[in-house]
Design a protein around this motif. Structure first.
Motif, PDB file in Angstrom:
ATOM      1  N   GLY A  57       0.795  -1.219   0.000  1.00  0.00           N
ATOM      2  CA  GLY A  57       0.000   0.000   0.000  1.00  0.00           C
ATOM      3  C   GLY A  57       0.826   1.266   0.000  1.00  0.00           C
ATOM      4  O   GLY A  57       0.277   2.360  -0.109  1.00  0.00           O
ATOM      5  N   VAL A  58       2.157   1.131   0.120  1.00  0.00           N
ATOM      6  CA  VAL A  58       3.058   2.295   0.108  1.00  0.00           C
ATOM      7  C   VAL A  58       3.923   2.262  -1.151  1.00  0.00           C
ATOM      8  O   VAL A  58       3.886   3.177  -1.967  1.00  0.00           O
ATOM      9  CB  VAL A  58       3.931   2.333   1.378  1.00  0.00           C
ATOM     10  CG1 VAL A  58       4.975   3.434   1.294  1.00  0.00           C
ATOM     11  CG2 VAL A  58       3.040   2.543   2.606  1.00  0.00           C
ATOM     12  N   ALA A  78      14.232   4.944  -7.045  1.00  0.00           N
ATOM     13  CA  ALA A  78      15.159   6.061  -7.252  1.00  0.00           C
ATOM     14  C   ALA A  78      14.937   7.133  -6.194  1.00  0.00           C
ATOM     15  O   ALA A  78      15.893   7.744  -5.705  1.00  0.00           O
ATOM     16  CB  ALA A  78      14.970   6.640  -8.654  1.00  0.00           C
ATOM     17  N   GLY A  79      13.689   7.356  -5.838  1.00  0.00           N
ATOM     18  CA  GLY A  79      13.384   8.357  -4.827  1.00  0.00           C
ATOM     19  C   GLY A  79      14.037   8.059  -3.494  1.00  0.00           C
ATOM     20  O   GLY A  79      14.529   8.974  -2.809  1.00  0.00           O
ATOM     21  N   THR A  80      14.082   6.787  -3.100  1.00  0.00           N
ATOM     22  CA  THR A  80      14.733   6.461  -1.823  1.00  0.00           C
ATOM     23  C   THR A  80      16.209   6.823  -1.864  1.00  0.00           C
ATOM     24  O   THR A  80      16.785   7.236  -0.855  1.00  0.00           O
ATOM     25  CB  THR A  80      14.573   4.969  -1.475  1.00  0.00           C
ATOM     26  OG1 THR A  80      15.275   4.157  -2.431  1.00  0.00           O
ATOM     27  CG2 THR A  80      13.110   4.555  -1.435  1.00  0.00           C
ATOM     28  N   ASN A  81      16.827   6.677  -3.028  1.00  0.00           N
ATOM     29  CA  ASN A  81      18.238   7.049  -3.178  1.00  0.00           C
ATOM     30  C   ASN A  81      18.419   8.555  -3.029  1.00  0.00           C
ATOM     31  O   ASN A  81      19.330   9.019  -2.341  1.00  0.00           O
ATOM     32  CB  ASN A  81      18.746   6.584  -4.535  1.00  0.00           C
ATOM     33  CG  ASN A  81      20.233   6.815  -4.714  1.00  0.00           C
ATOM     34  OD1 ASN A  81      21.050   6.339  -3.949  1.00  0.00           O
ATOM     35  ND2 ASN A  81      20.591   7.589  -5.733  1.00  0.00           N
ATOM     36  N   TYR A  82      17.536   9.330  -3.665  1.00  0.00           N
ATOM     37  CA  TYR A  82      17.635  10.786  -3.569  1.00  0.00           C
ATOM     38  C   TYR A  82      17.406  11.258  -2.137  1.00  0.00           C
ATOM     39  O   TYR A  82      18.068  12.190  -1.663  1.00  0.00           O
ATOM     40  CB  TYR A  82      16.626  11.459  -4.500  1.00  0.00           C
ATOM     41  CG  TYR A  82      16.749  11.044  -5.945  1.00  0.00           C
ATOM     42  CD1 TYR A  82      17.978  10.707  -6.493  1.00  0.00           C
ATOM     43  CD2 TYR A  82      15.622  10.963  -6.766  1.00  0.00           C
ATOM     44  CE1 TYR A  82      18.090  10.310  -7.821  1.00  0.00           C
ATOM     45  CE2 TYR A  82      15.727  10.571  -8.089  1.00  0.00           C
ATOM     46  CZ  TYR A  82      16.972  10.238  -8.610  1.00  0.00           C
ATOM     47  OH  TYR A  82      17.071   9.844  -9.912  1.00  0.00           O
ATOM     48  N   LEU A 192      -1.798   7.848  -4.728  1.00  0.00           N
ATOM     49  CA  LEU A 192      -2.108   6.574  -4.086  1.00  0.00           C
ATOM     50  C   LEU A 192      -0.862   5.690  -4.067  1.00  0.00           C
ATOM     51  O   LEU A 192       0.150   5.993  -4.693  1.00  0.00           O
ATOM     52  CB  LEU A 192      -3.237   5.873  -4.830  1.00  0.00           C
ATOM     53  CG  LEU A 192      -4.520   6.688  -5.060  1.00  0.00           C
ATOM     54  CD1 LEU A 192      -5.528   5.868  -5.848  1.00  0.00           C
ATOM     55  CD2 LEU A 192      -5.117   7.140  -3.734  1.00  0.00           C
ATOM     56  N   GLY A 193      -0.978   4.549  -3.386  1.00  0.00           N
ATOM     57  CA  GLY A 193       0.164   3.655  -3.286  1.00  0.00           C
ATOM     58  C   GLY A 193       0.668   3.133  -4.617  1.00  0.00           C
ATOM     59  O   GLY A 193       1.853   2.885  -4.765  1.00  0.00           O
ATOM     60  N   VAL A 198       5.707   7.055  -2.817  1.00  0.00           N
ATOM     61  CA  VAL A 198       7.008   7.187  -2.162  1.00  0.00           C
ATOM     62  C   VAL A 198       7.795   8.326  -2.793  1.00  0.00           C
ATOM     63  O   VAL A 198       8.419   9.132  -2.096  1.00  0.00           O
ATOM     64  CB  VAL A 198       7.796   5.864  -2.235  1.00  0.00           C
ATOM     65  CG1 VAL A 198       9.247   6.065  -1.800  1.00  0.00           C
ATOM     66  CG2 VAL A 198       7.142   4.805  -1.360  1.00  0.00           C
ATOM     67  N   ARG A 199       7.739   8.426  -4.112  1.00  0.00           N
ATOM     68  CA  ARG A 199       8.459   9.506  -4.796  1.00  0.00           C
ATOM     69  C   ARG A 199       7.897  10.870  -4.379  1.00  0.00           C
ATOM     70  O   ARG A 199       8.649  11.834  -4.191  1.00  0.00           O
ATOM     71  CB  ARG A 199       8.345   9.319  -6.308  1.00  0.00           C
ATOM     72  CG  ARG A 199       9.151  10.304  -7.138  1.00  0.00           C
ATOM     73  CD  ARG A 199      10.658  10.216  -6.824  1.00  0.00           C
ATOM     74  NE  ARG A 199      11.422  11.027  -7.765  1.00  0.00           N
ATOM     75  CZ  ARG A 199      11.981  10.557  -8.869  1.00  0.00           C
ATOM     76  NH1 ARG A 199      11.875   9.266  -9.179  1.00  0.00           N
ATOM     77  NH2 ARG A 199      12.660  11.357  -9.659  1.00  0.00           N
TER      78      ARG A 199
END
Length: 253
Positions: A57-58, A78-82, A192-193, A198-199
């Motif tokens: 859901g995330v 990629a967003g988690t890396n940024y 939404l998920g 996440v981004r």
């Protein structure tokens, strides 16, 4: 001289608030809701030492298959890396990043290994146990953590974290209202998920911290700072822990 300094200070303050208003407006335009003042969130981001991401859901819409569980998207990865790079630039230390899930999701393990997350906490029916494990293992306090989540079993953990980021789900309006009334989130996503929420969370945190442009500039240039960050990141070997009986146990794959 004082008039000149006063004018410069006023100009700086005006520019800062205009920039923040622009950032806030971008996220409100896609449906994001700030339940905590962005200026307060910005101050909390500067203290972050760890980030927990729920999985179902995330990173996805919650749909699952027997073979691989639920997937993730490359824009979110990629967003988690940024985000990690941005927090490293802001704080000077590599933030801890964990996936936390009540289930066993092979795709979560794959992402953690590929992106050199610090670990995956899986099959935690009571997710607050993972927060206590984090404190005991790394000395990180709850107020130094952020948590991205979407559902009921996440709320006990969200209540203890410094930054709470709820991924919106249109099918749960009463849950969303409960979270609002109980002050269990600081921001609710517009996406939404299954729409790269996440981004959105990553860009919002970096945007209100005024480091988004620097993160992109350094990444595009493959700068010495980004290369140093990558070296530190690639040295991280994720741990996989689960709740067994009355304790946290490490599992080796």
């Amino acid at each position: 001289m004082m008039d000149y300094l006063s004018a410069r200070i006023e100009a700086f303050v005006f520019s800062y608030f205009m920039q923040q208003a622009s950032v806030i407006g971008l996220f409100e335009a896609i449906g994001g809701k700030f339940l905590t003042e962005p200026a307060l969130l910005r101050e909390r981001v500067s203290r972050l030492q760890a980030v927990f991401f729920d999985w179902d859901g995330v990173f996805n819409n919650g749909n699952k298959s027997k073979e691989s569980g639920s997937p993730f998207s490359e824009p979110d990865a990629a967003g988690t890396n940024y985000l990690r790079f941005g927090l490293w630039l802001l704080t000077g230390t590599m933030p801890k990043v964990f996936i936390i899930t009540g289930e066993n999701n092979p795709s979560a393990f794959q992402l953690a290994q590929r992106e050199h997350f610090d670990g995956v906490c899986f099959r935690f029916a009571d997710k607050t146990k993972a927060l206590e494990w984090l404190r005991q293992t790394y000395g990180i306090q709850p107020e130094q953590t952020a948590f991205a989540f979407d559902d009921v079993l996440d709320l006990s953990l969200a209540a203890q974290c410094g930054i709470r980021l709820m991924v919106r789900r249109n099918a749960s309006p009463m849950l969303t209202e409960y979270v609002r009334q109980q002050l269990l989130a600081d921001y609710i996503t517009g996406c939404l998920g299954g729409e790269h929420a996440v981004r959105e969370i990553v860009e919002m945190l970096l945007g209100i911290s005024e480091c988004y442009e620097r993160v992109l500039t350094e990444r595009i240039a493959y700068s010495p700072a980004y290369q140093q960050f990558l070296t530190l990141k690639k040295a991280i070997e994720p741990v996989f822990v689960t709740w067994q009986g009355d304790r946290v146990a490490e599992v080796h794959f």
